[in-house]
Design an enzyme around this catalytic site. Structure first.
Site, PDB file in Angstrom:
ATOM      1  N   ARG A 109      -7.035  -7.163  39.838  1.00  0.00           N
ATOM      2  CA  ARG A 109      -8.108  -6.501  39.102  1.00  0.00           C
ATOM      3  C   ARG A 109      -9.373  -7.330  39.148  1.00  0.00           C
ATOM      4  O   ARG A 109      -9.355  -8.528  38.865  1.00  0.00           O
ATOM      5  CB  ARG A 109      -7.675  -6.271  37.651  1.00  0.00           C
ATOM      6  CG  ARG A 109      -8.687  -5.497  36.831  1.00  0.00           C
ATOM      7  CD  ARG A 109      -8.128  -5.143  35.475  1.00  0.00           C
ATOM      8  NE  ARG A 109      -7.823  -6.317  34.679  1.00  0.00           N
ATOM      9  CZ  ARG A 109      -7.339  -6.271  33.439  1.00  0.00           C
ATOM     10  NH1 ARG A 109      -7.077  -5.098  32.898  1.00  0.00           N
ATOM     11  NH2 ARG A 109      -7.097  -7.371  32.775  1.00  0.00           N
ATOM     12  N   THR A 113     -15.330  -5.514  36.866  1.00  0.00           N
ATOM     13  CA  THR A 113     -15.336  -4.045  36.854  1.00  0.00           C
ATOM     14  C   THR A 113     -14.035  -3.442  36.371  1.00  0.00           C
ATOM     15  O   THR A 113     -13.980  -2.245  36.075  1.00  0.00           O
ATOM     16  CB  THR A 113     -15.613  -3.512  38.264  1.00  0.00           C
ATOM     17  OG1 THR A 113     -14.509  -3.876  39.128  1.00  0.00           O
ATOM     18  CG2 THR A 113     -16.903  -4.098  38.830  1.00  0.00           C
ATOM     19  N   ASP A 205      -0.748 -11.461  29.413  1.00  0.00           N
ATOM     20  CA  ASP A 205      -0.756 -11.324  30.865  1.00  0.00           C
ATOM     21  C   ASP A 205       0.662 -11.567  31.377  1.00  0.00           C
ATOM     22  O   ASP A 205       1.156 -12.696  31.351  1.00  0.00           O
ATOM     23  CB  ASP A 205      -1.726 -12.328  31.490  1.00  0.00           C
ATOM     24  CG  ASP A 205      -1.907 -12.118  32.983  1.00  0.00           C
ATOM     25  OD1 ASP A 205      -0.893 -12.135  33.711  1.00  0.00           O
ATOM     26  OD2 ASP A 205      -3.046 -11.932  33.424  1.00  0.00           O
ATOM     27  N   ASP A 208       1.040 -14.279  34.193  1.00  0.00           N
ATOM     28  CA  ASP A 208       0.882 -15.654  33.699  1.00  0.00           C
ATOM     29  C   ASP A 208       2.097 -16.095  32.908  1.00  0.00           C
ATOM     30  O   ASP A 208       2.560 -17.242  33.033  1.00  0.00           O
ATOM     31  CB  ASP A 208      -0.372 -15.756  32.828  1.00  0.00           C
ATOM     32  CG  ASP A 208      -1.648 -15.806  33.655  1.00  0.00           C
ATOM     33  OD1 ASP A 208      -1.570 -16.106  34.866  1.00  0.00           O
ATOM     34  OD2 ASP A 208      -2.727 -15.541  33.089  1.00  0.00           O
TER      35      ASP A 208
END
Length: 214
Positions: A109, A113, A205, A208
Site C-alpha cells: 500500500r 494514497t 499491522d 509486522d
C-alpha cells in the site's frame, strides 16, 4: 454494515473457536510466536469453512471391507497468499490442503494514497483449472484485494474465495460490489478505518506482528 445488510457473497465465520483465536490476535501484548500460532490456527478454521462451498465429485473406493462411494473436491486447489501477511495463513491452509499449488501476489500500500502497488506476481499459467483461495488477513480499504482479484481473473481464474481474519466495512463494501462473483470469508467485521486506513479496532499491522518488524 449491519448484519441484516451483509452482502450475499460475504460470510462471517463467527464461532467460539474463531473468537478465541481473534482474542489472541487482537491483544497488543501477544508476542510474535503466539501471534503466528493463532493466525495459523485461525487459518485452519477459515479454510475448513471456505471448502464447504467447493464443488465435489463422487468416486468409488474400497474400504478394508467393501467398495463404496465417497466425495472428494472436484478440482485442484491453488492457495494465493497476498504478501507478506498472507504467508501467516499459508501453513494452516496447507495443513488441510497439503496437495494445493501455491501462487503469490505481492502488493504493497502506498502510504500516501492508500492505493495498492504491485511488485510481484507468480501464479500458475493454467489457474483457470484451479479452485482458488486467496489468503489475506486484513481487508481494510479493499484496494489491494480488488487489484489481486482483477489480476487473478486476468490470468483466467473463475472460482475464487477469499479468507480474512479481520475486515473493515468500507473494504467489504468495495470488494463485494466490484467482485460479486467472489465469496469472502472473514472471522470479524470491524466498523471502520482510521486516518491511516488501518482497521479499527483491528489488530494492528498483521505483517509486522507476524514477523517482528514493529
Amino acid at each position: 454494515m449491519p448484519e441484516g445488510t451483509l452482502a450475499e457473497n460475504l460470510r462471517v465465520v463467527d464461532g467460539p473457536l474463531s473468537r478465541n483465536k481473534l482474542a489472541t490476535l487482537r491483544d497488543e501484548t501477544t508476542g510474535t510466536p503466539e501471534f503466528r500460532r493463532a493466525m495459523r490456527e485461525l487459518a485452519l478454521v477459515m479454510v475448513a469453512e471456505a471448502t464447504r462451498s467447493m464443488p465435489t465429485r463422487t468416486v468409488r473406493v474400497r474400504t478394508p471391507l467393501v467398495e463404496t462411494e465417497v466425495e472428494e473436491i472436484s478440482g485442484p486447489v491453488c492457495l494465493v497468499p497476498v504478501l507478506r501477511a498472507g504467508l501467516g495463513m499459508l501453513d494452516g491452509a496447507l495443513a488441510l490442503l497439503p496437495e494445493a499449488t501455491v501462487g503469490f501476489m505481492g502488493l504493497q500500500r502506498d502510504e500516501e494514497t492508500a492505493e495498492p502497488v504491485e511488485y510481484y506476481v507468480n501464479l500458475p499459467q493454467n489457474i483457470g483449472d484451479y479452485l482458488v483461495l486467496v489468503l489475506d488477513p486484513m481487508l481494510a480499504t479493499g484496494g489491494s484485494l480488488s487489484a489481486t482479484l482483477t489480476k487473478l481473473k486476468e490470468y483466467g481464474a473463475t472460482w475464487i474465495s477469499c479468507l480474512h481474519a479481520v475486515s473493515a466495512v468500507p473494504g467489504v463494501e468495495r470488494v463485494t460490489r466490484e467482485h460479486p462473483d467472489v465469496t469472502f470469508y472473514t472471522a470479524a467485521l470491524d466498523p471502520g478505518l482510521d486516518e491511516r486506513s488501518f482497521i479499527v479496532p483491528g489488530l494492528g499491522d498483521a505483517g509486522d506482528r507476524l514477523y517482528g518488524t514493529l
